[in-house]
Design a protein around this motif. Structure first.
Motif, PDB file in Angstrom:
ATOM      1  N   LYS A  17       0.858  -1.185   0.000  1.00  0.00           N
ATOM      2  CA  LYS A  17       0.000   0.000   0.000  1.00  0.00           C
ATOM      3  C   LYS A  17       0.893   1.233   0.000  1.00  0.00           C
ATOM      4  O   LYS A  17       1.740   1.391   0.878  1.00  0.00           O
ATOM      5  CB  LYS A  17      -0.901  -0.001   1.247  1.00  0.00           C
ATOM      6  CG  LYS A  17      -1.623   1.326   1.533  1.00  0.00           C
ATOM      7  CD  LYS A  17      -2.559   1.735   0.405  1.00  0.00           C
ATOM      8  CE  LYS A  17      -3.410   2.942   0.749  1.00  0.00           C
ATOM      9  NZ  LYS A  17      -2.648   4.204   0.868  1.00  0.00           N
ATOM     10  N   SER A  19       0.851   5.664  -0.877  1.00  0.00           N
ATOM     11  CA  SER A  19      -0.004   6.829  -1.077  1.00  0.00           C
ATOM     12  C   SER A  19       0.173   7.374  -2.483  1.00  0.00           C
ATOM     13  O   SER A  19       1.197   7.132  -3.145  1.00  0.00           O
ATOM     14  CB  SER A  19       0.346   7.921  -0.064  1.00  0.00           C
ATOM     15  OG  SER A  19       1.642   8.432  -0.335  1.00  0.00           O
ATOM     16  N   ASP A 148      -6.736   3.000   2.382  1.00  0.00           N
ATOM     17  CA  ASP A 148      -6.215   2.136   3.449  1.00  0.00           C
ATOM     18  C   ASP A 148      -7.182   0.984   3.717  1.00  0.00           C
ATOM     19  O   ASP A 148      -6.783  -0.180   3.833  1.00  0.00           O
ATOM     20  CB  ASP A 148      -6.024   2.930   4.743  1.00  0.00           C
ATOM     21  CG  ASP A 148      -4.762   3.779   4.740  1.00  0.00           C
ATOM     22  OD1 ASP A 148      -3.886   3.552   3.886  1.00  0.00           O
ATOM     23  OD2 ASP A 148      -4.660   4.665   5.601  1.00  0.00           O
ATOM     24  N   LYS A 165       3.126  -1.221   4.232  1.00  0.00           N
ATOM     25  CA  LYS A 165       2.715   0.168   4.063  1.00  0.00           C
ATOM     26  C   LYS A 165       3.965   1.025   3.838  1.00  0.00           C
ATOM     27  O   LYS A 165       4.745   1.264   4.755  1.00  0.00           O
ATOM     28  CB  LYS A 165       1.942   0.638   5.304  1.00  0.00           C
ATOM     29  CG  LYS A 165       1.552   2.125   5.322  1.00  0.00           C
ATOM     30  CD  LYS A 165       0.370   2.412   4.442  1.00  0.00           C
ATOM     31  CE  LYS A 165       0.020   3.911   4.436  1.00  0.00           C
ATOM     32  NZ  LYS A 165      -0.648   4.360   5.664  1.00  0.00           N
ATOM     33  N   MET A 202      -2.846   3.789   9.753  1.00  0.00           N
ATOM     34  CA  MET A 202      -3.903   3.740   8.745  1.00  0.00           C
ATOM     35  C   MET A 202      -5.142   4.282   9.433  1.00  0.00           C
ATOM     36  O   MET A 202      -5.126   4.546  10.639  1.00  0.00           O
ATOM     37  CB  MET A 202      -4.149   2.309   8.257  1.00  0.00           C
ATOM     38  CG  MET A 202      -3.077   1.720   7.362  1.00  0.00           C
ATOM     39  SD  MET A 202      -3.514   0.023   6.874  1.00  0.00           S
ATOM     40  CE  MET A 202      -2.509  -0.184   5.412  1.00  0.00           C
TER      41      MET A 202
END
Length: 243
Positions: A17, A19, A148, A165, A202
């Motif tokens: 994950k 951004s 998220d 992440k 998250m």
């Protein structure tokens, strides 16, 4: 320095994950092609280890639903615009990965057959079994849910063994390390502490969903060259969020 207690060979399938802001590089907005290519090469190193990779990319570099809502736009419309931004980012990453000869599928929760596949769980699992990278776009397809939460949902549906992440810092801190020199990094932290202390790993829905399914979240710096592969090999600095 934390060490993963799981050998790299046991990580067969993971969720990465990141951004949307991670793709904008030094320019402060939109897509920065050299940065997209750099992240794609990080993914390539893990793909070459034989690990099956899912990805979810945010849309904040193009449009963020909450910001649009704060400026007077109706929240549902703003969130759908944010979902479309994630599709643009997913297509950019797909193009970068395919330049590296990695077969990739962009899979959208909002059907748009001309540019990507609709989300069908069994089909997505089959892509992963064939060692294709699957980029899940358009969030969950519903407003009021963040990427998220989408990443945690898809990670559970795909039976991933962990969520990785990628952030701008090398783990979870008790306060913002960019603003506070005395910020302390956690080696490990519980789901409940993340929620109770509002640690901003998250959003709360994603943390609760990970907790309820005992899905570890590993927070690391995406800006560290070789960091993604290194963490899978049990090296580097990171925080593990677990029960």
């Amino acid at each position: 320095m934390a060490q993963l207690d799981t050998p790299e060979t046991t990580f067969k399938r993971v969720m990465l994950k990141i951004s949307g802001e991670a793709l904008m590089g030094p320019q402060g907005y939109g897509l920065h092609p050299p940065t997209v290519e750099r992240i794609a090469r990080e993914v390539q190193t893990v793909h070459d280890m034989g690990v099956e990779i899912c990805m979810v990319i945010g849309g904040g570099n193009i449009f963020r639903g909450l910001q649009g809502s704060a400026q007077g736009m109706e929240r549902t419309t703003a969130d759908y615009m944010g979902m479309l931004a994630t599709v643009m980012n997913a297509l950019a990453m797909q193009a970068a990965l395919e330049q590296l000869k990695i077969h990739t599928r962009t899979i959208s929760a909002i059907p748009m057959d001309q540019v990507c596949e609709p989300y069908i769980r069994r089909r997505a699992v089959r892509h992963l079994e064939k060692k294709r990278v699957c980029i899940f776009a358009a969030g969950t397809g519903n407003p009021y849910f963040t990427t998220d939460t989408a990443a945690t949902l898809r990670a559970n549906e795909m039976a991933c063994q962990a969520i990785f992440k990628g952030t701008k810092v090398d783990g979870v801190y008790d306060k913002d390390p960019m603003k506070h020199d005395d910020a302390v990094r956690y080696d490990t932290v519980s789901y409940d502490d993340c929620l109770g202390k509002n640690l901003k790993v998250m959003d709360a829905t994603a943390i609760a969903l990970a907790r309820d399914n005992n899905l570890p979240i590993i927070v690391f710096s995406l800006d560290e060259p070789g960091g993604f592969k290194g963490i899978l090999a049990g090296q580097g600095t990171y925080t593990r969020v677990q029960g």
